[in-house]
Design an enzyme around this catalytic site. Structure first.
Site, short mmCIF file in Angstrom:
data_model
loop_
_atom_site.label_atom_id
_atom_site.label_comp_id
_atom_site.label_asym_id
_atom_site.label_seq_id
_atom_site.Cartn_x
_atom_site.Cartn_y
_atom_site.Cartn_z
N LYS A 194 -10.06 1.09 9.59
CA LYS A 194 -9.43 1.88 10.52
C LYS A 194 -9.47 3.35 10.13
O LYS A 194 -9.73 4.27 11.04
CB LYS A 194 -7.92 1.61 10.57
CG LYS A 194 -7.00 2.35 11.50
CD LYS A 194 -5.64 1.92 11.56
CE LYS A 194 -4.82 2.99 11.93
NZ LYS A 194 -3.06 2.72 12.15
N GLU A 200 -12.69 0.49 -1.25
CA GLU A 200 -13.33 -0.73 -1.53
C GLU A 200 -14.19 -1.08 -0.39
O GLU A 200 -15.50 -1.51 -0.53
CB GLU A 200 -12.11 -1.97 -1.43
CG GLU A 200 -11.18 -2.30 -2.65
CD GLU A 200 -9.93 -1.39 -2.27
OE1 GLU A 200 -9.95 -0.42 -1.49
OE2 GLU A 200 -8.83 -1.75 -3.00
N GLY A 252 -3.13 -1.61 10.92
CA GLY A 252 -4.19 -2.20 10.38
C GLY A 252 -4.16 -3.55 10.45
O GLY A 252 -4.77 -4.63 10.78
N ARG A 253 -2.61 -4.09 10.13
CA ARG A 253 -2.59 -5.72 9.96
C ARG A 253 -2.32 -6.27 11.44
O ARG A 253 -1.97 -7.36 11.48
CB ARG A 253 -1.54 -6.05 9.09
CG ARG A 253 -0.11 -5.02 9.30
CD ARG A 253 0.76 -4.91 8.07
NE ARG A 253 2.06 -4.33 8.19
CZ ARG A 253 2.20 -2.87 8.11
NH1 ARG A 253 0.80 -2.40 7.61
NH2 ARG A 253 3.00 -2.37 8.08
N GLU A 338 3.68 -6.70 4.01
CA GLU A 338 3.54 -5.31 4.20
C GLU A 338 4.23 -4.86 4.86
O GLU A 338 4.68 -3.47 5.14
CB GLU A 338 1.78 -5.07 4.54
CG GLU A 338 1.39 -3.76 4.22
CD GLU A 338 -0.04 -3.70 4.44
OE1 GLU A 338 -0.65 -3.38 5.23
OE2 GLU A 338 -0.90 -3.15 3.12
N HIS A 369 -0.41 -32.18 -3.00
CA HIS A 369 -0.96 -32.78 -4.23
C HIS A 369 -0.80 -31.68 -5.26
O HIS A 369 -1.36 -31.74 -6.31
CB HIS A 369 -2.43 -33.54 -4.00
CG HIS A 369 -2.15 -34.55 -3.24
ND1 HIS A 369 -1.86 -35.73 -3.83
CD2 HIS A 369 -2.38 -34.77 -1.97
CE1 HIS A 369 -1.86 -36.74 -2.73
NE2 HIS A 369 -2.12 -36.12 -1.79
N LYS A 497 -3.04 3.09 -5.16
CA LYS A 497 -4.32 3.55 -5.23
C LYS A 497 -4.56 4.82 -5.99
O LYS A 497 -5.68 5.40 -6.15
CB LYS A 497 -4.27 4.08 -3.42
CG LYS A 497 -4.46 2.70 -2.63
CD LYS A 497 -4.78 3.23 -1.24
CE LYS A 497 -4.52 2.33 -0.19
NZ LYS A 497 -4.36 2.59 1.26
O1 F6P Z 1 -3.87 -0.28 1.42
C1 F6P Z 1 -3.29 -1.00 2.95
C2 F6P Z 1 -4.03 -0.56 3.94
O2 F6P Z 1 -3.97 0.58 4.35
C3 F6P Z 1 -3.69 -1.77 4.92
O3 F6P Z 1 -2.65 -1.38 5.75
C4 F6P Z 1 -4.95 -1.73 5.91
O4 F6P Z 1 -5.00 -3.02 6.67
C5 F6P Z 1 -6.00 -1.67 4.96
O5 F6P Z 1 -5.14 -1.02 3.95
C6 F6P Z 1 -7.21 -1.58 5.11
O6 F6P Z 1 -7.29 -0.16 5.75
P1 F6P Z 1 -8.67 0.10 6.69
O7 F6P Z 1 -8.60 -0.57 7.97
O8 F6P Z 1 -8.17 1.84 6.97
O9 F6P Z 1 -9.77 0.28 5.63
#
Ligand code: F6P
Length: 532
Positions: A194, A200, A252-253, A338, A369, A497
Site C-alpha cells: 500500500k 521487508e 492494508g488488512r 491489528e 493431535h 519499526k
Molecule cells: O506494519 C503494519 C502494516 O502497516 C500493516 O498494517 C500492513 O498490512 C503492512 O504493514 C504492509 O503495509 P504495506 O502494504 O504498506 O507494505
C-alpha cells in the site's frame, strides 16, 4: 450496560449450559443468511444475556456508525480517513461519496483493468521474456500478503492459472526458497505494498529485481505494482500501465478485495474472483439490513464480547475443519489483533475494559493431535470457533469428509459435555482399584461446560469465502465500535519499526551499541561474535 452484563454473568456463570441445549435453543441461538449458518447454542448466553448484549449495540450506536462507514465518512479519525473496503466489492450498488466524489467508477475501472490484465497473463498474450508466465511471485507483508495467500490456498480447487508464490519475510530464507523454484524468464513479480515503503517488501522486491536482471533484459516489464503510492512505484521503475492503484481509504488488512487480490485473480480467473467479491457484497447487504438478532456479524461480535470482555477468556481459537482454510487463523490474527488490539479509546482515554482477544488456531483435525489437550483439560477456558463445510471438493473421497465433519461435531460436543468423575471411573474400572482407580479416574475427567460456536456452509466456494471474510471484517467493526476504539489504525506497529531502523547500523557493526540497554547490547555482542 457493562455492569448489567457483568451482574448477569455472575448470576449464571456456574450453571452447566448443556442443560439448556434442547431443540428449541438449537433453533433460536442461530443466525443465518443464505446458506451460511452461525450456531452459538453451545455457549452460556441465554435470552436475557443476548438481550443485554444487543443493548450494547444500540448503546454504542453501531447502526449509525455502520451507515457512516458504508457511506464513506471518515470513521478512521486518528488518520482522517474513510473506511471503504466495502466499496471494492460494491459490484452493482449505488454511488459512494468521499470528499464529494463518487469513488465507485474508479473502483470498477481498476477492477476491469485487473481483469483484462489477468486474462492476458492467463492466456499468454502478456508473457515473459521466455514465454507465457508459469509463476507469479507476490511480494508483500501483512495485509499485502496474508489475505491473498489465504485466499489462493482456500480456492485451490478453482486454481487454473499460473502457480502463485508468496514472499513476505525479510529473512532471506523466504525469498531464496521461492526463487529457487522459478524460471526468471517466465515469472511475473507482483510488488504488493500500500505504502511502497515497507522495508521487508522493498528489500525483497530489490532482491527479486536483481535475480531477474541476471537473465531478463528488461526486468521491470515483468513487474507489477499494487499500491497507493504512484510516485514510488515509478521510482522503482514500474510502468504506469503495470500499476494497479487504490486509495488510502482501503486499510492494508482489508485490501484483498481490490488490487492486492491480483494474485488471487491470476490464480482462479475473473469468474471465481467476481464470485468472491459477490460473496463479500452479499454479507455487506446482510449486515446492513438484518435485525441484530439475525445479523451474523453482529452476533459473532457479541459472542466474542461475551467470552472476552464479560467472561474474561483472553484468547479464542479459530478451528477450521476445512483444510483449504489453513491460513485463515493467520489472516485473522492480523485482521482482528491489528484492528482491535488497542488500549486507548477514540477520545484518547485508557480503555477500562479488555481490548480484543488473542486469536490463534490451526485446521482440524491437526489441532486435535496437538493443543486440544489444553482446550479440553487445561485450567483456562478457550472459546472455540469451528468452521465446517457440508461437502469438500473431492467427491471420490466423501467418506473422508464425513469423518472430518464427525470430528468437528464431536469436539464441540465434548467441550460442552465433558466427562464427570463417575463416568471416568467406569472407564478404568476393572483395570485399577482402590486409590489407584481414583487417581487414574481423575486424569480422565473432562470439566466440560466449555463454549464453542460453529459456522457452517455447504461448500467452500469463492462466494462462500467472500461471505466468510466479510463476516469477520464486520465482526471486527462491531467489536471496535462497542469497545469505543478505532479499529482502522495501527500505531502499535510503529515503535518496533523505528527501533529496527536505528539498530541496523549497530548490528552491521557501523555504530557501537553504547547507549543501548544491557540486554540488547549483549545480544548484539553475542550475534556479532557468531558472524552476524
Ligand atoms: O506494519 C503494519 C502494516 O502497516 C500493516 O498494517 C500492513 O498490512 C503492512 O504493514 C504492509 O503495509 P504495506 O502494504 O504498506 O507494505
Amino acid at each position: 450496560m457493562w455492569n448489567k452484563l457483568q451482574a448477569h454473568h455472575d448470576a449464571v456463570k456456574d450453571r452447566r449450559f448443556e442443560t439448556m441445549v434442547d431443540a428449541g435453543r438449537a433453533a433460536d441461538f442461530v443466525a443465518e443468511t443464505g446458506d451460511m449458518r452461525l450456531d452459538y447454542a453451545k455457549t452460556n448466553i441465554d435470552a436475557e444475556g443476548r438481550k443485554l448484549l444487543i443493548d450494547l449495540l444500540d448503546q454504542a450506536g453501531v447502526a449509525a456508525k455502520r451507515d457512516a462507514m458504508f457511506s464513506g465518512q471518515a470513521i478512521n479519525d486518528t488518520e482522517g480517513r474513510a473506511v471503504l473496503h466495502t466499496a471494492l466489492r460494491n459490484l452493482d450498488g449505488g454511488p459512494v461519496m468521499v470528499d464529494g466524489e463518487d469513488v465507485i467508477p474508479g473502483v470498477r475501472d481498476t477492477l476491469s483493468r485487473m481483469i483484462t490484465f489477468s486474462k492476458a497473463v492467463r492466456n499468454g498474450t502478456i508473457e515473459g521474456q521466455g514465454g507465457p508466465y508459469t509463476d507469479v511471485v507476490n511480494i508483500g507483508i501483512g495485509g499485502s500478503d496474508l489475505g491473498p495467500a489465504m485466499a489462493v490456498k482456500a480456492l485451490a480447487p478453482y486454481h487454473n492459472g499460473p502457480r502463485c508464490h508468496f514472499v513476505s519475510n525479510v529473512d532471506p530464507a523466504d525469498i531464496a526458497e521461492v526463487l529457487r523454484t522459478c524460471d526468471p524468464e517466465r515469472t511475473l513479480v507482483i510488488v504488493a505494498s500500500k505504502t511502497f515503503t515497507t522495508i521487508e517488501t522493498m528489500t525483497n522486491a530489490r532482491t527479486a529485481k536483481a535475480w531477474m536482471s541476471e537473465k531478463v533484459s528488461d526486468p521491470a516489464s515483468q513487474f507489477v505494482a499494487l499500491s497507493t503510492a504512484d510516485e514510488k512505484t515509478a521510482e522503482f521503475g514500474i510502468a504506469p500501465n503495470r500499476v494497479f492503484g487504490f486509495e488510502d481509504w482501503v486499510g492494508g488488512r482489508y485490501s484483498m478485495w481490490g488490487p492486492i487480490g491480483l494474485s488471487v485473480l491470476l490464480a482462479v480467473g475473473a469468474d471465481a474472483f467476481t464470485a468472491f467479491l459477490r460473496g463479500g457484497q452479499d454479507m455487506d447487504r446482510h449486515f446492513q439490513a438484518a435485525r441484530w438478532q439475525e445479523n451474523l456479524p453482529a452476533m459473532l461480535a457479541l459472542v466474542g464480547i461475551w467470552h472476552n470482555q464479560i467472561c474474561g477468556h483472553a484468547t479464542r481459537a479459530v478451528l477450521p475443519y476445512d483444510n483449504l482454510l489453513m491460513r485463515l487463523p493467520a489472516y485473522l490474527q492480523q485482521l482482528e489483533m491489528e484492528s482491535n488490539g488497542k488500549g486507548v479509546t477514540m477520545e484518547g482515554e485508557s480503555l477500562t475494559i479488555n481490548s480484543g482477544p488473542v486469536v490463534w488456531g490451526e485446521p482440524g483435525t491437526n489441532g486435535q493431535h496437538a493443543f486440544y489437550q489444553l482446550i479440553h483439560q487445561g485450567t483456562r477456558v478457550v472459546p472455540c470457533e469451528f468452521l465446517v463445510a457440508a461437502r469438500g471438493h473431492e467427491d471420490d473421497l466423501h467418506h473422508q469428509h464425513q469423518l472430518l465433519v464427525a470430528n468437528c461435531l464431536a469436539q464441540s460436543e465434548a467441550l460442552m459435555k465433558g466427562r464427570d468423575l463417575d463416568e471416568a471411573r467406569s472407564k478404568v474400572a476393572g483395570k485399577f482399584e482402590g486409590a489407584e482407580l481414583e487417581r487414574q479416574a481423575a486424569h480422565r475427567v473432562f470439566p466440560g461446560n466449555r463454549p464453542s460456536i460453529t459456522i457452517s456452509y455447504p461448500q467452500l466456494t469463492p462466494h462462500v469465502l467472500g461471505q466468510i471474510i466479510a463476516l469477520y471484517e464486520h465482526r471486527v467493526f462491531v467489536e471496535g465500535v462497542v469497545l469505543g476504539i478505532n479499529s482502522y489504525d495501527q500505531w502499535g506497529v510503529e515503535l518496533g519499526k523505528e527501533l529496527a531502523t536505528a539498530l541496523q547500523p549497530v548490528v552491521e557493526g557501523k555504530e557501537s551499541a553504547e547507549g543501548k540497554d544491557g540486554s540488547t547490547a549483549a545480544l548484539v555482542g553475542f550475534l556479532q561474535k557468531h558472524g552476524v
